[in-house]
Scaffold this motif. Structure first.
Motif, PDB file in Angstrom:
ATOM      1  N   ILE A  39       0.857  -1.179   0.000  1.00 35.42           N
ATOM      2  CA  ILE A  39       0.000   0.000   0.000  1.00 35.42           C
ATOM      3  C   ILE A  39       0.899   1.236   0.000  1.00 35.42           C
ATOM      4  CG2 ILE A  39      -1.951   1.151   1.127  1.00 35.42           C
ATOM      5  CD1 ILE A  39      -2.417  -1.812   0.036  1.00 35.42           C
ATOM      6  N   LEU A  40       0.816   1.961  -1.119  1.00 39.21           N
ATOM      7  CA  LEU A  40       1.666   3.139  -1.321  1.00 39.21           C
ATOM      8  C   LEU A  40       1.143   4.318  -0.513  1.00 39.21           C
ATOM      9  CD1 LEU A  40       2.118   2.860  -5.196  1.00 39.21           C
ATOM     10  CD2 LEU A  40       3.806   2.311  -3.413  1.00 39.21           C
ATOM     11  N   LYS A  41       2.014   5.222  -0.082  1.00 37.91           N
ATOM     12  CA  LYS A  41       3.440   5.116  -0.303  1.00 37.91           C
ATOM     13  C   LYS A  41       4.156   4.530   0.903  1.00 37.91           C
ATOM     14  CE  LYS A  41       3.246   9.445  -2.909  1.00 37.91           C
ATOM     15  NZ  LYS A  41       3.610  10.881  -2.870  1.00 37.91           N
ATOM     16  N   GLY A  42       3.441   4.499   2.031  1.00 40.59           N
ATOM     17  CA  GLY A  42       4.074   4.197   3.312  1.00 40.59           C
ATOM     18  C   GLY A  42       4.799   2.866   3.417  1.00 40.59           C
ATOM     19  N   SER A  43       4.379   1.869   2.601  1.00 38.95           N
ATOM     20  CA  SER A  43       4.937   0.524   2.790  1.00 38.95           C
ATOM     21  C   SER A  43       6.157   0.236   1.911  1.00 38.95           C
ATOM     22  CB  SER A  43       3.854  -0.531   2.517  1.00 38.95           C
ATOM     23  OG  SER A  43       3.631  -0.642   1.123  1.00 38.95           O
ATOM     24  N   ILE A  44       6.639   1.222   1.142  1.00 42.55           N
ATOM     25  CA  ILE A  44       7.671   0.897   0.133  1.00 42.55           C
ATOM     26  C   ILE A  44       8.936   0.267   0.717  1.00 42.55           C
ATOM     27  CG2 ILE A  44       7.022   2.345  -1.843  1.00 42.55           C
ATOM     28  CD1 ILE A  44       8.964   4.479  -0.717  1.00 42.55           C
ATOM     29  N   PHE A  45       9.458   0.840   1.784  1.00 44.67           N
ATOM     30  CA  PHE A  45      10.716   0.287   2.326  1.00 44.67           C
ATOM     31  C   PHE A  45      10.457  -1.041   3.028  1.00 44.67           C
ATOM     32  CE2 PHE A  45      11.342   4.929   2.301  1.00 44.67           C
ATOM     33  CZ  PHE A  45      12.353   4.986   1.351  1.00 44.67           C
ATOM     34  N   PHE A  46       9.325  -1.125   3.720  1.00 48.80           N
ATOM     35  CA  PHE A  46       8.960  -2.357   4.408  1.00 48.80           C
ATOM     36  C   PHE A  46       8.774  -3.487   3.398  1.00 48.80           C
ATOM     37  CE2 PHE A  46       5.385  -4.708   6.776  1.00 48.80           C
ATOM     38  CZ  PHE A  46       6.290  -5.538   7.437  1.00 48.80           C
ATOM     39  N   LEU A  47       8.039  -3.209   2.318  1.00 44.16           N
ATOM     40  CA  LEU A  47       7.804  -4.242   1.310  1.00 44.16           C
ATOM     41  C   LEU A  47       9.122  -4.680   0.669  1.00 44.16           C
ATOM     42  CD1 LEU A  47       5.043  -4.984  -1.008  1.00 44.16           C
ATOM     43  CD2 LEU A  47       7.172  -4.491  -2.147  1.00 44.16           C
ATOM     44  N   THR A  48       9.984  -3.735   0.387  1.00 46.39           N
ATOM     45  CA  THR A  48      11.280  -4.054  -0.224  1.00 46.39           C
ATOM     46  C   THR A  48      12.088  -4.980   0.685  1.00 46.39           C
ATOM     47  OG1 THR A  48      11.283  -1.886  -1.261  1.00 46.39           O
ATOM     48  CG2 THR A  48      13.401  -3.030  -1.168  1.00 46.39           C
TER      49      THR A  48
END
Ligand code: IMP
Ligand code: MG
Length: 180
Positions: A39-48
Motif C-alpha cells: 500500500i503506497l506510499k508508506g509501505s515501500i521500504f517495508f515491502l522491499t
C-alpha cells in the motif's frame, strides 16, 4: 523550527524483526501462489526489505489509497487512487501495510480485495497502534505494537516529509494528519 524526532525503532531492530517475519511467511507460503500487495506510499521500504527475506515464489502489486476524515472524526472514507494491475483470482494475497491505526484502511482493503476472488487474504503490518483501533482487523504478521504516538520514517510521513529516515521516529507536538 525543525520538529524534534526521537528514535522509536532503530534500523537494526526493524531489520531483525523483518527477518523473523520473513521466516514465518516463507514457511506459510511454500506451496501457495503468493502476491504481496504493497500500500503506497508508506509501505515501500517495508515491502522491499520484507520481500528480500521471503524464500517463496511471489509477485508484487501496489495500490494507492487515500483516506479522508469527514466532518465527524469517525466517518473516515477510503478511496482507491490506483488499483492492482494483475488478477489475484485463486492467488494468496498478503497485504503489506506500514501501520494500522483505526483499522479503516485495512478493513476496506479486505472487503474490496475479496471481490476479486483470491484464495486467501492476510495482512502483514509493520506497526499497530491498539489504543487507536476502531475497526478490529486480524493482523496475521505484525512487526511491532506501538503506543499512541505519531510516527515517521522508514516510509511513513508527516505532510509528505520524513519518509526517507532510516529508522522509525516519533514526531513531538504533531496534530494528527491522515495521509496514507
Ligand atoms: P487507519 O485506516 O486509521 O488504520 O490508517 C492507516 C493509515 O494511516 C496508515 O497506512 C498510514 O498511512 C496512516 N497513519 C496512521 N498513523 C500514522 C502515523 O503515526 N504516522 C504516519 N502515518 C500514519
Ligand atoms: Mg499507509
Amino acid at each position: 523550527m525543525t520538529p524534534q524526532i526521537r528514535v522509536l525503532k532503530t534500523i537494526l531492530e526493524i531489520q531483525t524483526r523483518i527477518g523473523e517475519l520473513g521466516t514465518e511467511i516463507s514457511r506459510d507460503y511454500q506451496e501457495k501462489d503468493l502476491v504481496l500487495i504493497g500500500i503506497l506510499k508508506g509501505s515501500i521500504f517495508f515491502l522491499t526489505d520484507l520481500s528480500h527475506q521471503i524464500r517463496a515464489p511471489l509477485a508484487i502489486e501496489f495500490m494507492r489509497l487515500s483516506s479522508y476524515d469527514g466532518e465527524i472524526a469517525s466517518s473516515g472514507v477510503v478511496q482507491i487512487i490506483s488499483d492492482i494491475t494483475q488478477t489475484i483470482e485463486n492467488k494468496d494475497v498478503l497485504i503489506v501495510e506500514d501501520i494500522i491505526d483505526t483499522g479503516r484502511t485495512a478493513h476496506f482493503l479486505i472487503e474490496y480485495l475479496k471481490t476479486k476472488k483470491p484464495t486467501s487474504i492476510k495482512i502483514c503490518s509493520l506497526l499497530y497502534k491498539p489504543s487507536r483501533n476502531i475497526i478490529p482487523v486480524h493482523i496475521h504478521y505484525l512487526g511491532f505494537e506501538i503506543p499512541d504516538v505519531f510516527v515517521v520514517g522508514y516510509g511513513m510521513d508527516y505532510r509528505g516529509r520524513y519518509r526517507n529516515l532510516p529508522f522509525i521516529g516519533t514526531l513531538a507536538g504533531v496534530s494528527r494528519d491522515k495521509s496514507v
